[in-house]
Write an enzyme that holds these catalytic residues in place. Sequence first.
Site, PDB file in Angstrom:
ATOM      1  N   GLU A   1      43.897 -11.507  19.284  1.00 42.66           N
ATOM      2  CA  GLU A   1      44.008 -10.241  20.008  1.00 42.66           C
ATOM      3  C   GLU A   1      45.488  -9.877  20.126  1.00 42.66           C
ATOM      4  O   GLU A   1      46.311 -10.719  20.417  1.00 42.66           O
ATOM      5  CB  GLU A   1      43.388 -10.434  21.403  1.00 42.66           C
ATOM      6  CG  GLU A   1      43.294  -9.188  22.202  1.00 42.66           C
ATOM      7  CD  GLU A   1      42.627  -8.069  21.416  1.00 42.66           C
ATOM      8  OE1 GLU A   1      41.414  -8.130  21.220  1.00 42.66           O
ATOM      9  OE2 GLU A   1      43.327  -7.124  20.996  1.00 42.66           O
TER      10      GLU A   1
ATOM     11  N   CYS B   1      51.782 -14.367  28.117  1.00 42.01           N
ATOM     12  CA  CYS B   1      51.630 -14.641  26.683  1.00 42.01           C
ATOM     13  C   CYS B   1      52.910 -15.088  25.990  1.00 42.01           C
ATOM     14  O   CYS B   1      52.979 -16.183  25.456  1.00 42.01           O
ATOM     15  CB  CYS B   1      51.086 -13.397  26.005  1.00 42.01           C
ATOM     16  SG  CYS B   1      49.566 -12.823  26.737  1.00 42.01           S
TER      17      CYS B   1
HETATM   18  C1  UGA Z   1      52.118  -9.534  24.424  1.00 36.65           C
HETATM   19  C2  UGA Z   1      52.093  -8.918  23.017  1.00 36.65           C
HETATM   20  O1  UGA Z   1      52.917  -7.749  22.985  1.00 36.65           O
HETATM   21  C3  UGA Z   1      50.669  -8.527  22.626  1.00 36.65           C
HETATM   22  O2  UGA Z   1      50.647  -8.036  21.294  1.00 36.65           O
HETATM   23  C4  UGA Z   1      49.768  -9.756  22.732  1.00 36.65           C
HETATM   24  O3  UGA Z   1      48.417  -9.454  22.449  1.00 36.65           O
HETATM   25  C5  UGA Z   1      49.841 -10.318  24.143  1.00 36.65           C
HETATM   26  O4  UGA Z   1      51.214 -10.645  24.461  1.00 36.65           O
HETATM   27  C6  UGA Z   1      48.981 -11.557  24.183  1.00 36.65           C
HETATM   28  O5  UGA Z   1      49.323 -12.550  23.519  1.00 36.65           O
HETATM   29  O6  UGA Z   1      47.902 -11.529  24.786  1.00 36.65           O
HETATM   30  P1  UGA Z   1      52.087  -8.586  26.928  1.00 36.65           P
HETATM   31  O7  UGA Z   1      52.143  -9.995  27.417  1.00 36.65           O
HETATM   32  O8  UGA Z   1      51.149  -7.647  27.582  1.00 36.65           O
HETATM   33  O9  UGA Z   1      51.713  -8.550  25.353  1.00 36.65           O
HETATM   34  O10 UGA Z   1      53.564  -8.064  27.077  1.00 36.65           O
HETATM   35  P2  UGA Z   1      54.598  -7.163  26.242  1.00 36.65           P
HETATM   36  O11 UGA Z   1      54.346  -5.725  26.424  1.00 36.65           O
HETATM   37  O12 UGA Z   1      54.704  -7.643  24.842  1.00 36.65           O
HETATM   38  O13 UGA Z   1      55.949  -7.529  27.027  1.00 36.65           O
HETATM   39  C7  UGA Z   1      56.365  -8.898  27.136  1.00 36.65           C
HETATM   40  C8  UGA Z   1      57.638  -9.011  27.920  1.00 36.65           C
HETATM   41  O14 UGA Z   1      58.744  -8.604  27.133  1.00 36.65           O
HETATM   42  C9  UGA Z   1      57.702  -8.173  29.200  1.00 36.65           C
HETATM   43  O15 UGA Z   1      58.257  -8.960  30.239  1.00 36.65           O
HETATM   44  C10 UGA Z   1      58.600  -7.033  28.844  1.00 36.65           C
HETATM   45  O16 UGA Z   1      59.286  -6.515  29.947  1.00 36.65           O
HETATM   46  C11 UGA Z   1      59.557  -7.704  27.870  1.00 36.65           C
HETATM   47  N1  UGA Z   1      60.195  -6.767  26.934  1.00 36.65           N
HETATM   48  C12 UGA Z   1      59.457  -6.124  25.997  1.00 36.65           C
HETATM   49  C13 UGA Z   1      61.563  -6.554  27.022  1.00 36.65           C
HETATM   50  O17 UGA Z   1      62.259  -7.141  27.865  1.00 36.65           O
HETATM   51  N2  UGA Z   1      62.143  -5.672  26.138  1.00 36.65           N
HETATM   52  C14 UGA Z   1      61.430  -5.030  25.197  1.00 36.65           C
HETATM   53  O18 UGA Z   1      62.031  -4.255  24.431  1.00 36.65           O
HETATM   54  C15 UGA Z   1      60.054  -5.239  25.138  1.00 36.65           C
END
Ligand code: UGA
Length: 429
Positions: A150, A259
């Site tokens: 996923e 994740c």
């Molecule tokens: C992540 C992946 O993006 C999904 O594709 C995956 O399905 C999911 O994990 C999973 O394994 O279930 P998610 O944990 O919802 O999704 O979070 P993200 O939106 O990817 O963000 C992760 C972290 O990175 C957050 O703390 C966010 O603030 C940080 N982030 C993200 C940054 O600091 N900078 C960015 O440019 C992007």
Amino acid sequence: MGLCVVGTGYVGLVTCAGLADLGNQVIGVDANPEKVAQLQRGEIPFYEPGLKELVDRHRDRNLSFTSDLKAGVERSEVIFIAVGTPVDEHGEADLSAVRAVASGIGRALNGAKLVVVKSTVPVGMGDLILGLIAEQNTRHFPVGVVSNPEFLREGSAVHDFLQPDRIVIGAERSEDADRLRELYQPLQAEVLVTNRRTAEMIKYASNAFLATKVSFINELARLCGAVGAEIGAVARGMGMDHRIGGAYLNAGLGFGGSCLPKDMRALVRAAEQNGQEARLLKAVLEVNQQQLLWLGQRLAALIGPLAGKTLAVLGLAFKPETDDLRESPALAATQQFLAQGARVQAYDPAAMPKARALLPGASFAQDAYAAAEGADALLVFTEWNEFKEMDLPRIKAKMRGSVLVDGRNLIDPIRAKTLGFTYCGVGRD
Ligand code: UGA
């Protein structure tokens, strides 16, 4: 098609609702009867935009919930495993829930089934699941096990399910891949079929790459701060190159959630178990941890020792549009401040109910303005839209001090400085 989804957490519940929306008859199974009762009443145990609407649309029509795994399996042709796989601090995954479900499916078999693994599991786990099912499959029904990782993000999970960038199917038999392809056909998404272990690896590789991008930009942000460059423009300049792409290049407090950190640790561990040292992956985790220390140092340099200081913390969730606090850098930073004797006035649009127990000693405000009351410093930790649109002069008037630490580079530095704030962003001042 009769489908059953075992596990009704973020991935499981979105999968239930999404598959129901594609016109299937779906049974959501969860071992926790209280959670099942909640779902039967239409209550969603966590905040996820659009999910309640989707569940409501199908509940009692083609979406039902039960805690009876056997009943769910018996009535379904395809069974999705979407239970949690938490890892310990060494990156070792706790696979007991997946194992128990696999054995439970084996015991409940009443005909041919396709088992689809959505939970993030170590590479090779699909083989183990097949083995556990086979142990119980005394009547030798044909069973296939496929990996279907996923890629949904919390906060936009419904959108990601219904409009995926790609669907990865890891199958050992072409008929299993075809079955799943047919199920997802209405989404008209690009489908990649691989063998099972490759699909399991694609999941880890994708999350590891996203985490690497975040740590990369955060490390560069610190350097930008030191040499007088501006990280936002650097990221834009890089992202315009299609080979690089602009996504996941927002400097900030680092990555958190349930994740990315967990999967990174699991991958490091898998490398070690296979006699390899995952140098790059380890560095990505280290940079992520340093980001919080760096933030603490910047804050102390601006307002001195934190003991007795009042800090307004805006945002506690690990990212916007969720109330998830798991491995949230915002939460960890706030806990650090409290441990150093700071008074914390926190506000988060969704995560406060869950945060109360994790931040004893903090006070919780009803909005950003109440949090700013008498604060020596304002810290923006999660990029909720409402923080982008705050009335900054009103915030400033409420504060005692003038320090604004923008942990997500959300606020225009020039505007903040014009209003009299001492602005500190991540890689831009
Ligand atoms: C992540 C992946 O993006 C999904 O594709 C995956 O399905 C999911 O994990 C999973 O394994 O279930 P998610 O944990 O919802 O999704 O979070 P993200 O939106 O990817 O963000 C992760 C972290 O990175 C957050 O703390 C966010 O603030 C940080 N982030 C993200 C940054 O600091 N900078 C960015 O440019 C992007």
